[in-house]
Enzyme design. Structure first.
Site, mmCIF file in Angstrom:
data_model
loop_
_atom_site.group_PDB
_atom_site.id
_atom_site.type_symbol
_atom_site.label_atom_id
_atom_site.label_comp_id
_atom_site.label_asym_id
_atom_site.label_seq_id
_atom_site.Cartn_x
_atom_site.Cartn_y
_atom_site.Cartn_z
ATOM 1 N N ASP A 160 0.839 -1.202 0.000
ATOM 2 C CA ASP A 160 0.000 0.000 0.000
ATOM 3 C C ASP A 160 0.879 1.259 0.000
ATOM 4 O OD1 ASP A 160 -2.271 1.556 0.138
ATOM 5 O OD2 ASP A 160 -3.177 0.418 1.773
ATOM 6 N N ASP A 221 -10.792 2.654 -3.238
ATOM 7 C CA ASP A 221 -11.225 1.413 -2.591
ATOM 8 C C ASP A 221 -12.675 1.084 -2.951
ATOM 9 O OD1 ASP A 221 -8.816 1.799 -1.320
ATOM 10 O OD2 ASP A 221 -9.624 1.606 0.711
HETATM 11 C C1 GLA Z 1 -6.080 1.262 1.690
HETATM 12 C C2 GLA Z 1 -6.183 0.266 0.548
HETATM 13 C C3 GLA Z 1 -7.215 -0.794 0.891
HETATM 14 C C4 GLA Z 1 -6.816 -1.492 2.185
HETATM 15 C C5 GLA Z 1 -6.654 -0.467 3.296
HETATM 16 C C6 GLA Z 1 -6.062 -1.088 4.547
HETATM 17 O O1 GLA Z 1 -7.262 2.000 1.834
HETATM 18 O O2 GLA Z 1 -6.505 0.897 -0.653
HETATM 19 O O3 GLA Z 1 -7.326 -1.746 -0.159
HETATM 20 O O4 GLA Z 1 -5.629 -2.209 1.989
HETATM 21 O O5 GLA Z 1 -5.797 0.594 2.906
HETATM 22 O O6 GLA Z 1 -5.833 -0.175 5.553
#
Ligand code: GLA
Length: 410
Positions: A160, A221
């Site tokens: 990430d 997301d």
């Molecule tokens: C970000 C990523 C998600 C997930 C969260 C975890 O938002 O885009 O897919 O991995 O972090 O904290």
């Protein structure tokens, strides 16, 4: 402090000679598996919610169900923990540690369990100094963390980009890719690199991204809603920077997890997500409670006809070819050359199916050839001897999909 971090990472990266090609031989078709994030989030409250907190118990249950309920046979292979598996601090020697209460066997013990079932284990880290949920990030520890993951026999790393300097992504992700390769353990490397750049208005360097990562998150997301699915499909269809052309064996665009079987989608809408993720040659990462899944959602996730389109060995990503009001058409070339999948999706929430008049060429048919057009979900014949200049009326349900597998007649 931020400037110093940035300077340090620049120095660190300048001192290693980086090979830019991700040469791990993995992800020749889009990876398939299960990922904790969308459905289970950062639930670490094992006292009040012992059955749903992020823990080795949860991951093992999902691994067991992937086998006993037929997901592994359908092609799902990776079982992955997202954020929140860690302790809040590193060990005295700097290495990452799993939370000892929630992961009493450690990640190595969990990997052994998952491997004993014939599955693969995925784990999550972050390129910044903290993960998105505030656990220790990999900044300044890239090499050590790569080695730790290899020593735990991890098979996939989701990396990430929270709490990092946007400017560092173009060097930091390749650095981590280099260190993963250097361990000698093949690990699928999945990056969030373009997501953070695109949402800040920066055009990602897709050549560099494909060189470093096995798949990469393009957009925000996924949430448990139809609006979220449509927003993602719109982004993928807009294809700004022509990122679709970078997909292919070894590297894939990633519109995020499957929410099929969760709370937010109707049966029609679940078909849209699953069908479109196949059109887009996307990784198929389910994020659903496999202990409680509606039979129709389970059957959809295991639909072998749609999975075969997703896994087509040519690995060409489908693209949006037409927008006709609220209906759009997507086309994906398949194997052998001449075959294709064509999908109509209908964003109308008005309740009445749309009837869309098209010609065979709108379906993608090439003049002078004859085709058999199958329903992509059932593989029952819809049109025999289809050709480019014939008129067709395609019925598409509201917030639904009509998807064809089209085969060139020999
Ligand atoms: C970000 C990523 C998600 C997930 C969260 C975890 O938002 O885009 O897919 O991995 O972090 O904290």
């Amino acid at each position: 402090m931020i400037m110093m971090d940035s300077l340090l990472i620049t120095v660190l990266i300048a001192t290693v000679s980086i090979t830019t090609a991700l040469d791990n031989g993995l992800a020749l078709t889009p990876p398939m598996g299960w990922l904790s994030w969308e459905r289970f989030r950062c639930n670490v409250d094992c006292v009040n919610d012992p059955d749903n907190c992020i823990s080795e118990k949860l991951i093992k249950q999902m691994a067991d169900l992937m086998i006993s309920e037929g997901y592994k046979d359908a092609g799902y292979e990776y079982v992955c923990s997202d954020d929140c598996w860690q302790s809040m601090s590193r060990a005295a020697n700097g290495s990452l540690v799993a939370d000892p209460q929630r992961f009493p066997s450690g990640i190595k013990g969990l990997a052994d369990y998952v491997h004993s079932k014939g599955l693969k284990l995925g784990i999550y880290e972050d390129f910044g100094h903290l993960t998105c949920e505030g656990y220790p990030g990999s900044e300044f520890y890239l090499q050590m963390d790569a080695q730790t993951f290899a020593s735990w026999e991890v098979d996939l790393l989701k990396f990430d980009g929270c709490n990092s300097q946007l400017d560092d992504s173009d060097r930091g992700y390749p650095a981590m890719s280099f260190y993963l390769n250097q361990t000698g353990r093949p690990m699928v490397f999945t990056c969030e690199w373009p997501l953070y750049q695109t949402t800040q208005g920066i055009m990602p360097n897709y050549t560099g991204i494909r060189d470093a990562c096995n798949y990469w998150r393009n957009w925000k997301d996924v949430q448990d809603s139809w609006d979220s699915i449509i927003e993602i499909i719109d982004h993928m269809g807009d294809d700004v920077g022509n990122f679709s052309s970078f997909a292919g064996p070894g590297g894939w665009n990633n519109p995020d997890q499957l929410i099929v079987g969760d709370f937010g989608l109707s049966q029609e809408q679940e078909r849209v997500q699953f069908g479109m993720w196949a059109m887009m040659a996307s990784p198929l990462m389910m994020s659903v409670d496999l202990r409680n899944i509606r039979p129709e959602s389970k059957a959809l996730l295991q639909n072998k006809n749609i999975i075969a389109i997703n896994q087509d060995p040519r690995g060409i990503m489908g693209v949006r070819t037409q927008q006709m009001g609220l209906v759009e058409i997507w086309n994906r070339p398949l194997t052998p050359v001449g075959n294709m999948a064509t999908a109509f999706i209908n964003k109308d929430t008005g309740g009445k199916p749309s009837i869309v008049p098209v010609t065979g060429s709108d379906l993608g048919l090439v003049s002078g050839s004859l085709y058999t057009v199958y329903d992509a979900f059932t593989m029952s014949v819809v049109y025999n001897n289809a050709s480019s200049n014939v008129n067709y009326k395609i019925i598409v349900n509201p917030t639904g999909i009509t998807m064809f597998n089209i085969q060139l007649q020999k």
